[in-house]
Design an enzyme around this catalytic site. Structure first.
Site, PDB file in Angstrom:
ATOM      1  N   GLN A  94       0.792  -1.221  -0.089  1.00 28.00           N
ATOM      2  CA  GLN A  94       0.005   0.197  -0.053  1.00 28.00           C
ATOM      3  C   GLN A  94       1.110   1.128  -0.084  1.00 28.00           C
ATOM      4  O   GLN A  94       2.184   1.273   0.127  1.00 28.00           O
ATOM      5  CB  GLN A  94      -0.859   0.063   1.339  1.00 28.00           C
ATOM      6  CG  GLN A  94      -0.141  -0.090   2.460  1.00 28.00           C
ATOM      7  CD  GLN A  94      -1.047  -0.562   3.806  1.00 28.00           C
ATOM      8  OE1 GLN A  94      -1.302   0.487   4.379  1.00 28.00           O
ATOM      9  NE2 GLN A  94      -1.650  -1.735   3.918  1.00 28.00           N
ATOM     10  N   HIS A  96       0.151   5.764   0.932  1.00 30.95           N
ATOM     11  CA  HIS A  96      -0.814   6.984   1.277  1.00 30.95           C
ATOM     12  C   HIS A  96      -0.403   8.045   0.774  1.00 30.95           C
ATOM     13  O   HIS A  96       0.778   8.386   0.551  1.00 30.95           O
ATOM     14  CB  HIS A  96      -0.661   6.721   3.002  1.00 30.95           C
ATOM     15  CG  HIS A  96      -0.831   5.624   3.784  1.00 30.95           C
ATOM     16  ND1 HIS A  96      -1.917   5.066   3.628  1.00 30.95           N
ATOM     17  CD2 HIS A  96       0.167   4.883   4.493  1.00 30.95           C
ATOM     18  CE1 HIS A  96      -1.760   3.853   4.694  1.00 30.95           C
ATOM     19  NE2 HIS A  96      -0.582   3.738   4.911  1.00 30.95           N
ATOM     20  N   GLU A 113       3.345   7.683   8.402  1.00 38.01           N
ATOM     21  CA  GLU A 113       3.552   7.070   9.730  1.00 38.01           C
ATOM     22  C   GLU A 113       4.784   6.458  10.054  1.00 38.01           C
ATOM     23  O   GLU A 113       5.663   6.532   9.379  1.00 38.01           O
ATOM     24  CB  GLU A 113       2.413   5.873   9.436  1.00 38.01           C
ATOM     25  CG  GLU A 113       2.735   4.720   8.455  1.00 38.01           C
ATOM     26  CD  GLU A 113       1.773   3.843   7.918  1.00 38.01           C
ATOM     27  OE1 GLU A 113       0.547   3.914   7.830  1.00 38.01           O
ATOM     28  OE2 GLU A 113       2.168   2.713   7.423  1.00 38.01           O
ATOM     29  N   HIS A 170       4.951   0.454   0.982  1.00 37.86           N
ATOM     30  CA  HIS A 170       5.132  -0.226   2.297  1.00 37.86           C
ATOM     31  C   HIS A 170       4.210  -1.419   2.652  1.00 37.86           C
ATOM     32  O   HIS A 170       3.122  -1.563   2.028  1.00 37.86           O
ATOM     33  CB  HIS A 170       5.362   0.471   3.445  1.00 37.86           C
ATOM     34  CG  HIS A 170       3.894   1.174   3.685  1.00 37.86           C
ATOM     35  ND1 HIS A 170       3.328   2.242   3.258  1.00 37.86           N
ATOM     36  CD2 HIS A 170       2.966   0.825   4.880  1.00 37.86           C
ATOM     37  CE1 HIS A 170       2.291   2.807   3.469  1.00 37.86           C
ATOM     38  NE2 HIS A 170       2.084   1.773   4.568  1.00 37.86           N
ATOM     39  N   ARG A 190      -4.396   0.803  -2.153  1.00 36.08           N
ATOM     40  CA  ARG A 190      -3.869  -0.642  -2.086  1.00 36.08           C
ATOM     41  C   ARG A 190      -3.454  -0.882  -3.515  1.00 36.08           C
ATOM     42  O   ARG A 190      -4.205  -0.759  -4.348  1.00 36.08           O
ATOM     43  CB  ARG A 190      -5.135  -1.590  -1.897  1.00 36.08           C
ATOM     44  CG  ARG A 190      -4.606  -2.807  -1.051  1.00 36.08           C
ATOM     45  CD  ARG A 190      -5.822  -3.596  -0.679  1.00 36.08           C
ATOM     46  NE  ARG A 190      -6.442  -3.164   0.700  1.00 36.08           N
ATOM     47  CZ  ARG A 190      -7.814  -3.155   1.031  1.00 36.08           C
ATOM     48  NH1 ARG A 190      -8.696  -3.493   0.132  1.00 36.08           N
ATOM     49  NH2 ARG A 190      -8.080  -2.960   2.213  1.00 36.08           N
TER      50      ARG A 190
END
Ligand code: ZN
Length: 321
Positions: A94, A96, A113, A170, A190
């Site tokens: 995935q 972001h 993250e 990642h 995804r």
């Protein structure tokens, strides 16, 4: 003003396991539980105040009704989200979006993250970054399903720290448990899901190829972390990330081995997650027992505090942008 101890929200996932029960002693629902949303004001999984005058109130409501706990911030939504993830199988590959893309397409924050690796089985590895040199090459490898050559494998062990800026392809893999500190966002694009079929729905989970290609950083960039460790008495304080490398949050690890005085660093309030040990939190009004699995926010009204005992804590604060 009292510390805000929080009760987590648990989320089943096809890749989840039972470690949140066996390692952290949480009472979790039956089945494969992948995510513990420990400090969350995100509507997809709210944590609630565990005790004290605000007991039972979800964190987003506390943030709206009692801004003084957070130093009367200008951000409309609580900016951070702390999770514990139990990857009993590989997560989807995935990526972001950043704040700009997410604001336009998802009407929420972007998602940078980072992970502190609580446990990793020997030989564990993540997917982190990719080998394409240009967007064209990235598109071609995705179209051909050439995952073997596209995706970069990255070995990890217990105690590692991994920073995942928005735009980084990642995935956590089987046998890895992490404490995640992230922006409060639930937007995941995804790219590849190992052609898995969901047991419940009998269908493959949705992919988001266009968005993934839009937001992926090409070529991959490895952030240069400047991890610093400082001894104070018998305790150890490690700084993992702070601005400018991490513009949205600071993350630290504190290994408390005696009595330590602490203050807020970057923001008016501090998030704490106890990942091992036990001890005591002492404020000028009261003392509170602390143990592994506790998550709390030290509000703006507590300017300084002390920790005592044998504690391993991951702490974070949002950074003003
Ligand atoms: Zn992610």
């Amino acid at each position: 003003m009292e510390p805000l101890f929080l009760s987590p929200f648990f989320l089943p996932k096809i890749w989840g396991g039972r470690k949140l029960e066996t390692v952290f002693d949480y009472q979790i629902p039956d089945g494969k539980i992948g995510e513990c949303w420990a400090i969350s004001a995100h509507p997809h999984g709210l944590s609630k105040i565990k005790k004290g005058p605000l007991a039972g109130m979800p964190l987003n409501e506390v943030y709206q009704k009692y801004p003084e706990y957070f130093g009367n911030p200008k951000e409309k939504t609580f900016p951070l989200l702390t999770k514990i993830l139990d990857a009993n199988d590989s997560l989807s590959v995935q990526v972001h979006p950043d704040n700009e893309y997410a604001a336009v397409h998802e009407h929420e924050l972007g998602k940078t993250e980072c992970w502190y690796v609580i446990q990793a089985d020997p030989g564990s590895y993540l997917i982190y970054g990719h080998h394409a040199q240009t967007k064209e090459e990235l598109v071609k490898m995705i179209e051909n399903g050439d995952w073997e050559h596209l995706l970069r494998k990255y070995p990890v062990k217990t105690g590692d720290f991994v920073f995942v800026p928005s735009g980084t392809i990642h995935a956590l893999n089987k046998g890895i448990m992490v404490l995640e500190t992230q922006q409060s966002s639930d937007t995941t694009y995804r790219l590849y899901d190992y052609n898995r079929v969901d047991e419940k729905t009998g269908e493959k989970r949705k992919l988001h190829l266009k968005q993934s290609i839009d937001v992926t950083t090409v070529p991959s960039v490895d952030p240069k972390l400047n991890i610093e460790t400082e001894k104070r008495g018998k305790s150890t304080f490690t700084t993992y990330v702070k601005p400018p490398i991490s513009p949205h949050f600071c993350v630290w690890q504190w290994q408390i081995r005696d009595r330590q005085e602490l203050i807020h660093q970057q923001a008016a309030y501090t998030l704490l997650s106890v990942i091992a040990g036990q001890g005591t939190l002492i404020t000028n009004q009261e003392s509170y027992p602390l143990k592994k699995g506790d998550h709390l926010i030290l509000p703006a009204g507590i300017k300084n505090w002390e920790l005592n005992g044998n504690l391993q804590i991951i702490a974070s604060e949002p950074c003003a942008e």
